[in-house]
Motif scaffolding. Structure first.
Motif, PDB file in Angstrom:
ATOM      1  N   THR A  19       0.875  -1.125  -0.084  1.00  0.00           N
ATOM      2  CA  THR A  19       0.101  -0.046   0.016  1.00  0.00           C
ATOM      3  C   THR A  19       0.998   1.289  -0.149  1.00  0.00           C
ATOM      4  OG1 THR A  19      -1.928  -1.043   1.081  1.00  0.00           O
ATOM      5  CG2 THR A  19      -1.719   1.304   1.359  1.00  0.00           C
ATOM      6  N   VAL A  20       1.852   1.152   0.947  1.00  0.00           N
ATOM      7  CA  VAL A  20       2.906   2.526   0.844  1.00  0.00           C
ATOM      8  C   VAL A  20       3.625   2.642  -0.377  1.00  0.00           C
ATOM      9  CG1 VAL A  20       5.036   3.435   2.105  1.00  0.00           C
ATOM     10  CG2 VAL A  20       3.080   2.644   3.262  1.00  0.00           C
ATOM     11  N   ALA A  21       4.061   1.723  -1.105  1.00  0.00           N
ATOM     12  CA  ALA A  21       4.594   1.741  -2.211  1.00  0.00           C
ATOM     13  C   ALA A  21       3.642   2.087  -3.413  1.00  0.00           C
ATOM     14  CB  ALA A  21       5.209   0.200  -2.707  1.00  0.00           C
ATOM     15  N   LEU A  22       2.635   1.566  -3.587  1.00  0.00           N
ATOM     16  CA  LEU A  22       1.789   1.876  -4.485  1.00  0.00           C
ATOM     17  C   LEU A  22       1.050   3.435  -4.178  1.00  0.00           C
ATOM     18  CD1 LEU A  22       0.262   0.583  -6.979  1.00  0.00           C
ATOM     19  CD2 LEU A  22      -1.831   0.221  -5.457  1.00  0.00           C
ATOM     20  N   VAL A  23       0.965   3.949  -3.266  1.00  0.00           N
ATOM     21  CA  VAL A  23       0.558   5.198  -2.913  1.00  0.00           C
ATOM     22  C   VAL A  23       1.792   6.116  -3.306  1.00  0.00           C
ATOM     23  CG1 VAL A  23      -0.015   6.979  -1.036  1.00  0.00           C
ATOM     24  CG2 VAL A  23      -1.429   4.888  -1.263  1.00  0.00           C
ATOM     25  N   GLY A  24       2.828   5.782  -2.823  1.00  0.00           N
ATOM     26  CA  GLY A  24       3.973   6.465  -3.279  1.00  0.00           C
ATOM     27  C   GLY A  24       4.325   6.708  -4.555  1.00  0.00           C
TER      28      GLY A  24
END
Length: 75
Positions: A19-24
């Motif tokens: 999730t953090v990677a995709l949002v980033g």
């Protein structure tokens, strides 16, 4: 009923990182597009095209990641 806490923690960790990677990645694409619009007026050249291509690549990677997630759920 027995809960496998190790598996639950593993799923939580992978979900959090994804999730953090995709949002980033999506945020990076938005920032690149906004920078491209700011520099387009100041200097016309190839750097705007390069930044726009990078932004589209970020969006494409997001689409691939979401499609892969849907594939994993459906299959």
């Amino acid at each position: 009923m027995k809960i496998d806490w190790e598996a639950l923690g593993s799923v939580f960790g992978v979900s959090l990182v994804a999730t953090v990677a995709l949002v980033g990645l999506f945020s990076l694409g938005v920032v690149m597009l906004s920078k491209q619009e700011q520099t387009a007026g100041a200097s016309g050249g190839g750097s705007g095209v390069l930044v726009r291509t990078g932004a589209y690549a970020c969006f494409a990677l997001c689409a691939v990641a979401v499609s892969y997630g849907i594939y994993l759920i459906v299959d």
